[in-house]
Design a protein around this motif. Structure first.
Motif, mmCIF file in Angstrom:
data_model
loop_
_atom_site.group_PDB
_atom_site.id
_atom_site.type_symbol
_atom_site.label_atom_id
_atom_site.label_comp_id
_atom_site.label_asym_id
_atom_site.label_seq_id
_atom_site.Cartn_x
_atom_site.Cartn_y
_atom_site.Cartn_z
ATOM 1 N N GLU A 136 16.746 6.460 17.468
ATOM 2 C CA GLU A 136 18.446 5.754 18.308
ATOM 3 C C GLU A 136 19.410 5.257 18.826
ATOM 4 O O GLU A 136 20.230 4.526 18.551
ATOM 5 C CB GLU A 136 19.031 7.323 17.728
ATOM 6 N N SER B 149 20.007 2.393 16.726
ATOM 7 C CA SER B 149 19.748 2.394 15.215
ATOM 8 C C SER B 149 21.305 2.367 15.511
ATOM 9 O O SER B 149 22.135 2.474 14.657
ATOM 10 C CB SER B 149 19.461 3.976 14.430
ATOM 11 N N GLU C 55 23.442 -0.541 15.034
ATOM 12 C CA GLU C 55 23.638 -0.702 12.966
ATOM 13 C C GLU C 55 24.475 0.778 12.394
ATOM 14 O O GLU C 55 25.191 0.043 11.878
ATOM 15 C CB GLU C 55 21.880 -0.664 12.796
ATOM 16 N N LYS C 56 24.638 1.614 12.695
ATOM 17 C CA LYS C 56 25.369 2.537 12.589
ATOM 18 C C LYS C 56 27.115 2.113 13.081
ATOM 19 O O LYS C 56 28.024 3.155 12.478
ATOM 20 C CB LYS C 56 25.056 3.927 12.893
ATOM 21 N N VAL D 196 29.640 -2.279 6.423
ATOM 22 C CA VAL D 196 28.430 -0.371 5.998
ATOM 23 C C VAL D 196 27.992 -0.936 4.636
ATOM 24 O O VAL D 196 26.873 -0.677 4.569
ATOM 25 C CB VAL D 196 30.084 0.203 5.606
#
Length: 310
Positions: free
Chosen positions: A133, A136, A139-140, A259
């Motif tokens: 995470e 990640s 990216e989120k 997104v």
């Protein structure tokens, strides 16, 4: 169509004029926004642009236990910061990062608890998922993230930049998927993201199997980075210039674009088009479209448009 009807009424629309480089009072008050961190330094470098710096130069920006937690906290804050529209990530000192801090992280994994092998494995899996995470979250984060790499980018550094949206480097930069040299398979993103960035699966396999160094020219030719700069100063200036150009555009448009780019990478084209249609059935109702078209009709650039925060 509602959008077309709105566009027809543009000629009578008079928008408020706001200076292009006007910084909000809130932004001007805080050169170091949000919370403070042990391993990161966060500063507001330009209007709506944050600079997140890996900041353990005395340890070559090795990733300590605190770093893995702080990256998540930092980019969750960035994602919620309505005044931020783009982020540059760089490293303090002589190199971008030496990867994981082997001393700290080694002891962290040796302390995994469990009454038997199955329970230890279960808990270890949970810990690995938590560390995944850490990257990640880049990216989120709906705000575009630009990696600015100078010097060495080793091991987990590849995991980090693979989760960024744009990657630049200096001509003396080099990259190394180092994990096999310390007896493990890269487990926090490189093996999953790098094949989708680099055009050659053979090259990805070679880098991951051998841990050989890849220099800046090869990194550019294979698509890992899109631009190479002479030195760190010009690298940061170039990255911040691009971040400013992104920040000047509609945040509804830019963040929606990110997104959908990430979604499309991981889904078939028909499914991604369906997702896009569902996304834009609400986002096309933004006033940013009317403002942008009005500015174009008046021969102004996007930096002259006073877009609302998002």
């Amino acid at each position: 169509m509602a959008v077309a009807a709105g566009l027809r009424g543009l000629r009578g629309l008079r928008l408020p004029r706001v200076p292009a480089r006007l910084m909000s009072a809130e932004a001007a008050e805080r050169r170091s926004p949000g919370r403070s961190f042990e391993t990161l330094r966060v500063t507001l470098e330009r209007d709506h642009v944050l600079h997140v710096e890996l900041h353990r130069p005395e340890k070559r920006n090795a990733m300590s236990v605190a770093f893995w937690r702080e990256m998540v906290e930092c980019f969750q804050d960035v994602g919620r910061d309505s005044s931020c529209r783009a982020v540059v990530v760089s490293g303090a000192g002589k190199i971008f990062t030496a990867g994981i801090d082997l001393v700290e992280m080694g002891s962290e994994f040796l302390r995994v608890e469990g009454e038997d092998a199955a329970r230890k494995a279960w808990n270890l899996r949970q810990k690995i998922r938590e560390y995944q995470e850490t990257f990640s979250v880049l990216e989120k984060c709906p705000k575009p993230v630009i990696a600015a790499v100078h010097g060495a980018c080793i091991g987990a550094g590849i995991d980090l930049i693979s989760a960024c949206d744009i990657r630049y480097c200096t001509q003396d930069a080099w990259f190394q998927v180092k994990e096999v040299d310390i007896g493990l398979a890269a487990d926090v993103g490189t093996l999953q993201r790098l094949p989708k960035i680099v055009g050659s699966q053979s090259l990805v396999n070679e880098l991951a199997f051998t841990a050989r160094k890849m220099m800046a020219p090869e990194a550019q030719s294979c698509g890992l980075v899109s631009r190479v700069f002479p030195d760190k100063a010009t690298l940061l200036r170039g990255a911040l210039d691009v971040a400013s150009a992104i920040a000047a555009r509609s945040p509804v448009a830019v963040q929606g674009t990110k997104v959908n780019l990430v979604y499309s990478r991981d889904h078939p084209v028909p499914e991604s088009l369906h997702y896009m249609a569902t996304w834009n059935m609400s986002m096309l109702q933004t006033e940013d479209i009317l403002k942008s078209v009005q500015a174009a009709m008046e021969k102004k650039g996007p930096e002259d448009v006073p877009f609302s925060k998002l």
